[in-house]
Design a protein around this motif. Sequence first.
Motif, PDB file in Angstrom:
ATOM      1  N   LEU A   1       1.125  -7.767  -3.051  1.00 12.56           N
ATOM      2  CA  LEU A   1       1.479  -6.579  -2.034  1.00 12.56           C
ATOM      3  C   LEU A   1       2.628  -5.537  -2.674  1.00 12.56           C
ATOM      4  O   LEU A   1       3.332  -5.796  -3.371  1.00 12.56           O
ATOM      5  N   VAL A   2       1.954  -4.122  -2.186  1.00 16.27           N
ATOM      6  CA  VAL A   2       2.611  -3.041  -2.890  1.00 16.27           C
ATOM      7  C   VAL A   2       3.464  -2.480  -1.796  1.00 16.27           C
ATOM      8  O   VAL A   2       2.739  -1.797  -1.050  1.00 16.27           O
ATOM      9  N   ARG A   3       4.789  -2.570  -1.743  1.00 16.96           N
ATOM     10  CA  ARG A   3       5.499  -1.582  -0.892  1.00 16.96           C
ATOM     11  C   ARG A   3       5.627  -0.261  -1.474  1.00 16.96           C
ATOM     12  O   ARG A   3       5.934   0.072  -2.463  1.00 16.96           O
TER      13      ARG A   3
ATOM     14  N   PRO B   1      -8.658  -6.625  -1.465  1.00 17.66           N
ATOM     15  CA  PRO B   1      -8.233  -5.279  -1.542  1.00 17.66           C
ATOM     16  C   PRO B   1      -6.630  -5.497  -1.841  1.00 17.66           C
ATOM     17  O   PRO B   1      -6.136  -6.403  -1.849  1.00 17.66           O
ATOM     18  N   THR B   2      -6.305  -4.545  -2.376  1.00 13.40           N
ATOM     19  CA  THR B   2      -4.832  -4.040  -2.390  1.00 13.40           C
ATOM     20  C   THR B   2      -3.937  -3.781  -1.209  1.00 13.40           C
ATOM     21  O   THR B   2      -4.635  -3.018  -0.596  1.00 13.40           O
TER      22      THR B   2
ATOM     23  N   ALA C   1      -3.415   6.678  -4.826  1.00 12.46           N
ATOM     24  CA  ALA C   1      -3.952   7.475  -6.134  1.00 12.46           C
ATOM     25  C   ALA C   1      -3.981   6.201  -7.162  1.00 12.46           C
ATOM     26  O   ALA C   1      -4.744   5.922  -8.194  1.00 12.46           O
ATOM     27  N   ALA C   2      -2.685   5.372  -7.281  1.00 12.01           N
ATOM     28  CA  ALA C   2      -2.327   4.424  -8.406  1.00 12.01           C
ATOM     29  C   ALA C   2      -3.166   3.131  -8.094  1.00 12.01           C
ATOM     30  O   ALA C   2      -3.028   2.372  -8.866  1.00 12.01           O
ATOM     31  N   ALA C   3      -3.475   2.904  -6.704  1.00  4.53           N
ATOM     32  CA  ALA C   3      -4.203   1.681  -6.477  1.00  4.53           C
ATOM     33  C   ALA C   3      -5.685   1.647  -6.814  1.00  4.53           C
ATOM     34  O   ALA C   3      -6.481   2.871  -6.547  1.00  4.53           O
ATOM     35  N   ASP C   4      -6.149   0.681  -6.987  1.00  2.00           N
ATOM     36  CA  ASP C   4      -7.592   0.488  -7.261  1.00  2.00           C
ATOM     37  C   ASP C   4      -8.025   0.124  -5.782  1.00  2.00           C
ATOM     38  O   ASP C   4      -7.338  -0.805  -4.825  1.00  2.00           O
ATOM     39  N   ALA C   5      -9.360   0.689  -5.464  1.00  2.00           N
ATOM     40  CA  ALA C   5      -9.970   0.264  -4.289  1.00  2.00           C
ATOM     41  C   ALA C   5     -10.481  -1.282  -4.345  1.00  2.00           C
ATOM     42  O   ALA C   5     -10.816  -1.752  -5.343  1.00  2.00           O
TER      43      ALA C   5
ATOM     44  N   ALA D   1     -11.949  11.291  -1.240  1.00  3.74           N
ATOM     45  CA  ALA D   1     -12.143  10.154  -2.329  1.00  3.74           C
ATOM     46  C   ALA D   1     -10.926   9.221  -1.897  1.00  3.74           C
ATOM     47  O   ALA D   1     -11.132   8.059  -2.230  1.00  3.74           O
ATOM     48  N   GLN D   2      -9.734   9.655  -1.731  1.00  8.87           N
ATOM     49  CA  GLN D   2      -8.654   8.671  -1.117  1.00  8.87           C
ATOM     50  C   GLN D   2      -9.132   7.905   0.071  1.00  8.87           C
ATOM     51  O   GLN D   2      -8.920   6.836   0.045  1.00  8.87           O
TER      52      GLN D   2
END
Length: 185
Positions: free
Chosen positions: A33-35, A6-7, A58-62, A87-88
């Motif tokens: 990790l993405v802040r 996971p992201t 939306a910019a992250a991959d599932a 979808a999100q």
Amino acid sequence: MSTLQPTTLVLPGYLNSGAGHWQTRWEALDPGLVRVQMPDWEHPSRDAWCRALDAALAAADAPVRFAAHSLGCLTAAFWATGYASAAQLAKVAGALLVALPDPAEAHFPRAASGFAPVPLARLPFPTIVVASSDDPYGGQAFSRNCAHAWGSRWIDLGARGHINADSGLGDWEEGRSWLASLGPR
């Protein structure tokens, strides 16, 4: 079930999370990790923060997990119950929600707008709510009520203040373990 790692989207609260905060320390340990950068850390707006979270997702991959603190927790709840598309929502594996602030508390940041009333609908992904017995921004009864309404696991961390840099958690391995338990579904 997905086998992808996971992201993790890091959702800080009011004024962002500085040096020594468990979120910042986790980012140093795991550069993946993405802040989520909110449009205005000093004047949080529910609408602006939820839209920023939606754009980051939306910019992250599932799959995606949230590591949220304070106002970041409320942002996640408002996003999930009023902003997110199906979808999100399907991309979210779970959320660690730490130190929920109560908009009715005297210490709640008055510069924040739109964060009351807190949504009390069941969240459509697994969640863990972590609370402190002496958090000046949100009492245990409030966090327990939210956890119950959201279908969350509720964890009492004891007397740890606002569960931030002043709480002496260091890298907070226990919290990282709880986050990891919210793997892909």
